[in-house]
Design an enzyme around this catalytic site. Sequence first.
Site, PDB file in Angstrom:
ATOM      1  N   HIS A   1       0.862  -1.198   0.000  1.00  0.00           N
ATOM      2  CA  HIS A   1       0.000   0.000   0.000  1.00  0.00           C
ATOM      3  C   HIS A   1       0.894   1.244   0.000  1.00  0.00           C
ATOM      4  O   HIS A   1       1.734   1.385  -0.862  1.00  0.00           O
ATOM      5  CB  HIS A   1      -0.939  -0.099   1.213  1.00  0.00           C
ATOM      6  CG  HIS A   1      -2.055   0.892   1.263  1.00  0.00           C
ATOM      7  ND1 HIS A   1      -2.427   1.707   0.237  1.00  0.00           N
ATOM      8  CD2 HIS A   1      -2.921   1.177   2.279  1.00  0.00           C
ATOM      9  CE1 HIS A   1      -3.462   2.464   0.605  1.00  0.00           C
ATOM     10  NE2 HIS A   1      -3.793   2.158   1.831  1.00  0.00           N
TER      11      HIS A   1
ATOM     12  N   HIS B   1      -2.468  -2.244  -9.664  1.00  0.00           N
ATOM     13  CA  HIS B   1      -3.483  -1.607  -8.809  1.00  0.00           C
ATOM     14  C   HIS B   1      -4.733  -2.476  -8.816  1.00  0.00           C
ATOM     15  O   HIS B   1      -5.087  -3.059  -9.833  1.00  0.00           O
ATOM     16  CB  HIS B   1      -3.837  -0.209  -9.334  1.00  0.00           C
ATOM     17  CG  HIS B   1      -4.446   0.665  -8.294  1.00  0.00           C
ATOM     18  ND1 HIS B   1      -5.780   0.606  -7.995  1.00  0.00           N
ATOM     19  CD2 HIS B   1      -3.901   1.563  -7.450  1.00  0.00           C
ATOM     20  CE1 HIS B   1      -6.043   1.465  -7.035  1.00  0.00           C
ATOM     21  NE2 HIS B   1      -4.921   2.059  -6.666  1.00  0.00           N
TER      22      HIS B   1
ATOM     23  N   ASP C   1       2.584   5.401  -6.635  1.00  0.00           N
ATOM     24  CA  ASP C   1       3.838   5.287  -5.873  1.00  0.00           C
ATOM     25  C   ASP C   1       5.071   5.162  -6.753  1.00  0.00           C
ATOM     26  O   ASP C   1       6.195   5.212  -6.250  1.00  0.00           O
ATOM     27  CB  ASP C   1       3.760   4.072  -4.938  1.00  0.00           C
ATOM     28  CG  ASP C   1       2.762   4.311  -3.815  1.00  0.00           C
ATOM     29  OD1 ASP C   1       1.923   3.432  -3.556  1.00  0.00           O
ATOM     30  OD2 ASP C   1       2.808   5.403  -3.221  1.00  0.00           O
TER      31      ASP C   1
HETATM   32  C1  SDX Z   1      -1.537   2.180  -3.319  1.00  0.00           C
HETATM   33  O1  SDX Z   1      -6.242   0.703  -3.259  1.00  0.00           O
HETATM   34  C2  SDX Z   1      -5.787   1.887  -3.490  1.00  0.00           C
HETATM   35  O2  SDX Z   1      -6.477   2.728  -3.984  1.00  0.00           O
HETATM   36  C3  SDX Z   1      -4.331   2.111  -3.051  1.00  0.00           C
HETATM   37  C4  SDX Z   1      -3.710   3.421  -3.456  1.00  0.00           C
HETATM   38  C5  SDX Z   1      -4.344   4.599  -2.731  1.00  0.00           C
HETATM   39  O3  SDX Z   1      -4.252   5.723  -3.226  1.00  0.00           O
HETATM   40  O4  SDX Z   1      -4.837   4.380  -1.578  1.00  0.00           O
HETATM   41  O5  SDX Z   1      -3.833   3.614  -4.854  1.00  0.00           O
HETATM   42  C6  SDX Z   1      -2.230   3.473  -3.105  1.00  0.00           C
HETATM   43  O6  SDX Z   1      -1.448   1.382  -2.416  1.00  0.00           O
HETATM   44  C7  SDX Z   1      -1.008   1.868  -4.691  1.00  0.00           C
HETATM   45  C8  SDX Z   1      -0.394   0.420  -4.802  1.00  0.00           C
HETATM   46  C9  SDX Z   1       1.018   0.452  -4.260  1.00  0.00           C
HETATM   47  N1  SDX Z   1       1.572  -0.899  -4.173  1.00  0.00           N
HETATM   48  C10 SDX Z   1       2.534  -1.340  -5.011  1.00  0.00           C
HETATM   49  O7  SDX Z   1       2.992  -0.673  -5.940  1.00  0.00           O
HETATM   50  C11 SDX Z   1       3.058  -2.737  -4.690  1.00  0.00           C
HETATM   51  C12 SDX Z   1       3.189  -3.546  -5.992  1.00  0.00           C
HETATM   52  N2  SDX Z   1       1.855  -3.790  -6.497  1.00  0.00           N
HETATM   53  C13 SDX Z   1       1.222  -5.004  -6.119  1.00  0.00           C
HETATM   54  O8  SDX Z   1       1.623  -5.696  -5.017  1.00  0.00           O
HETATM   55  C14 SDX Z   1      -0.233  -5.130  -6.558  1.00  0.00           C
HETATM   56  O9  SDX Z   1      -0.312  -4.679  -7.843  1.00  0.00           O
HETATM   57  C15 SDX Z   1      -1.290  -4.441  -5.711  1.00  0.00           C
HETATM   58  C16 SDX Z   1      -1.157  -4.780  -4.275  1.00  0.00           C
HETATM   59  C17 SDX Z   1      -1.202  -2.951  -5.868  1.00  0.00           C
HETATM   60  C18 SDX Z   1      -2.655  -4.897  -6.234  1.00  0.00           C
HETATM   61  O10 SDX Z   1      -2.715  -6.254  -5.959  1.00  0.00           O
HETATM   62  P1  SDX Z   1      -3.996  -7.156  -6.384  1.00  0.00           P
HETATM   63  O11 SDX Z   1      -5.083  -6.325  -6.952  1.00  0.00           O
HETATM   64  O12 SDX Z   1      -4.300  -8.037  -5.236  1.00  0.00           O
HETATM   65  O13 SDX Z   1      -3.442  -7.978  -7.612  1.00  0.00           O
HETATM   66  P2  SDX Z   1      -2.728  -9.377  -7.485  1.00  0.00           P
HETATM   67  O14 SDX Z   1      -1.657  -9.319  -6.439  1.00  0.00           O
HETATM   68  O15 SDX Z   1      -3.769 -10.434  -7.381  1.00  0.00           O
HETATM   69  O16 SDX Z   1      -1.979  -9.468  -8.902  1.00  0.00           O
HETATM   70  C19 SDX Z   1      -2.629  -9.986 -10.055  1.00  0.00           C
HETATM   71  C20 SDX Z   1      -1.484 -10.573 -10.881  1.00  0.00           C
HETATM   72  C21 SDX Z   1      -0.642 -11.605 -10.118  1.00  0.00           C
HETATM   73  O17 SDX Z   1      -0.053 -12.444 -11.079  1.00  0.00           O
HETATM   74  P3  SDX Z   1      -0.623 -13.968 -11.233  1.00  0.00           P
HETATM   75  O18 SDX Z   1      -0.658 -14.586  -9.853  1.00  0.00           O
HETATM   76  O19 SDX Z   1      -2.030 -13.785 -11.817  1.00  0.00           O
HETATM   77  O20 SDX Z   1       0.315 -14.670 -12.180  1.00  0.00           O
HETATM   78  O21 SDX Z   1      -0.550  -9.522 -11.228  1.00  0.00           O
HETATM   79  C22 SDX Z   1       0.708  -9.809 -10.606  1.00  0.00           C
HETATM   80  C23 SDX Z   1       0.454 -10.797  -9.492  1.00  0.00           C
HETATM   81  O22 SDX Z   1       1.625 -11.579  -9.255  1.00  0.00           O
HETATM   82  N3  SDX Z   1       1.192  -8.540 -10.065  1.00  0.00           N
HETATM   83  C24 SDX Z   1       2.450  -8.129 -10.132  1.00  0.00           C
HETATM   84  C25 SDX Z   1       2.447  -6.854  -9.538  1.00  0.00           C
HETATM   85  N4  SDX Z   1       1.217  -6.544  -9.116  1.00  0.00           N
HETATM   86  C26 SDX Z   1       0.440  -7.595  -9.445  1.00  0.00           C
HETATM   87  N5  SDX Z   1       3.556  -8.717 -10.643  1.00  0.00           N
HETATM   88  C27 SDX Z   1       4.687  -7.997 -10.546  1.00  0.00           C
HETATM   89  N6  SDX Z   1       4.791  -6.765  -9.986  1.00  0.00           N
HETATM   90  C28 SDX Z   1       3.685  -6.172  -9.475  1.00  0.00           C
HETATM   91  N7  SDX Z   1       3.774  -4.954  -8.918  1.00  0.00           N
END
Ligand code: SDX
Length: 435
Positions: free
Chosen positions: A268, A307, A363
């Site tokens: 997050h 996201h 971010d």
């Molecule tokens: C914020 O919710 C909000 O609005 C949050 C926010 C706000 O203003 O409050 O926007 C702020 O928190 C932004 C997000 C910051 N976090 C990151 O940048 C961390 C990296 N991102 C991820 O961990 C992920 O994308 C999330 C947590 C942001 C979203 O996760 P989800 O929706 O649960 O998606 P998921 O983990 O189920 O991913 C779906 C697929 C997976 O692959 P498969 O299992 O299907 O093969 O996408 C992949 C994930 O492995 N994936 C990534 C990835 N994010 C998702 N692979 C590599 N790098 C990534 N960053």
Amino acid sequence: MASDTLTVTDNRTGKTYTMPIEDGTVRAMDFRKIRTSDEDFGLMTYDPAFMNTASCRSSITYIDGDRGILEYRGYPIEVLAEHCTYLEVAYLLLFGELPTAPQLKDWVNEITHHTMLHETTRKFMEGYRYDAHPMPMLVSAVAALSTVYPNAIKVHDPASRLRQIKRLIAKMPTMAAMTYRHSVGFPYVYPDNDLSYTENFMNMLWRMVEPKYAANPVLARALDILFILHADHEQNCSTNAMRSVGSSLADPYLSVAAAISALSGPLHGGANEQVLKMLDEIGSKENVPAYIKKVKDGHEKLMGFGHRVYKNFDPRAKIIKWTADQVFEVTGRNPKIDIALELERIALEDEYFISRKLYPNVDFYSGIIYQAMGFQPSMFTALFAIPRTAGWLAQWQELIQDAEQKIARPRQIYTGQRQRKFVPMEERQHAAAVK
Ligand code: SDX
């Protein structure tokens, strides 16, 4: 004529049930009528991480993840970032309308005159280790304000709510600056009421022996824009924490402390600090392909990408990229932006990221700007918590005023054992290692 209803058949009994569809949702409680017998509890919905569950009705922030749209109280984020100050946007989030000039003047005056902290907070801060991370310091300092303002528990009293809202918005920069000054061993700097919200924050962070801090206006404006972009984002993880804790009628200081805790996680708000660590680990543009391979092999995440809601670009990331250029005009270009741009270029062409709809989020670029402005990476998430306080408080106030809301208490699918026979100590075998 099609009606706004859903009809389902329970194949266990052959019975059909019709339930209303409202605002694109069906009420989970309507599924409880689906039973196999009078003793049956009825059906529940199962939705780990609330992937497809609306927890509230809200008129504060609208996001269209497919079109990359973000609006605060109906105003596009691009327009607000261009024309408003952060305190003007905080007013909009909290009261639903942009303030008139007299309203804004009064609001800024109120916030400015609540920036001081009770002296006990200083003593509290001095108790932390010299190298304590700002986020746990901020969590506990905000929670401690609950001891300074015990009347904050009157959450149904509008006047008391407004007093705490002003105090929290005003004091977050003061507390965040104190965590920084503590971490570098510098004396705390008191607020300067002659300065704007972001100029005063910079003053409390960076004033040394000069009698008056002079903030660079370009950097102060860039910080104001970044604060606007981070002010709210509908039902994200930390807002969910704010609403959940607030639903027990806990006071707003303890609820905000819970929200800051949720924000600190690397998935997050903690992601902005992790992005810088990732860029440091990559080290140069030449190493980007190797890192991308590690991500695709599942060994790393591309921090700052992806996201839950945006399956297209995050509109905030575009504005942050523009803001970076303004900041670099003053600070000089942060070379890490070249690594970030190469990461983005390659990722946006790669099927792994395209198929998963992974784009830069808020971010991805913010940390690069913060570092160029002189912030330590450990301060980045505190820079997210400061502006998000207005959003958390607007969401909390909406919760308190929502007649439909009650204490948050989800159900579960129980997978454990039942009715086990008690085992006296002398008969117990070495338990299998707890998984
Ligand atoms: C914020 O919710 C909000 O609005 C949050 C926010 C706000 O203003 O409050 O926007 C702020 O928190 C932004 C997000 C910051 N976090 C990151 O940048 C961390 C990296 N991102 C991820 O961990 C992920 O994308 C999330 C947590 C942001 C979203 O996760 P989800 O929706 O649960 O998606 P998921 O983990 O189920 O991913 C779906 C697929 C997976 O692959 P498969 O299992 O299907 O093969 O996408 C992949 C994930 O492995 N994936 C990534 C990835 N994010 C998702 N692979 C590599 N790098 C990534 N960053």
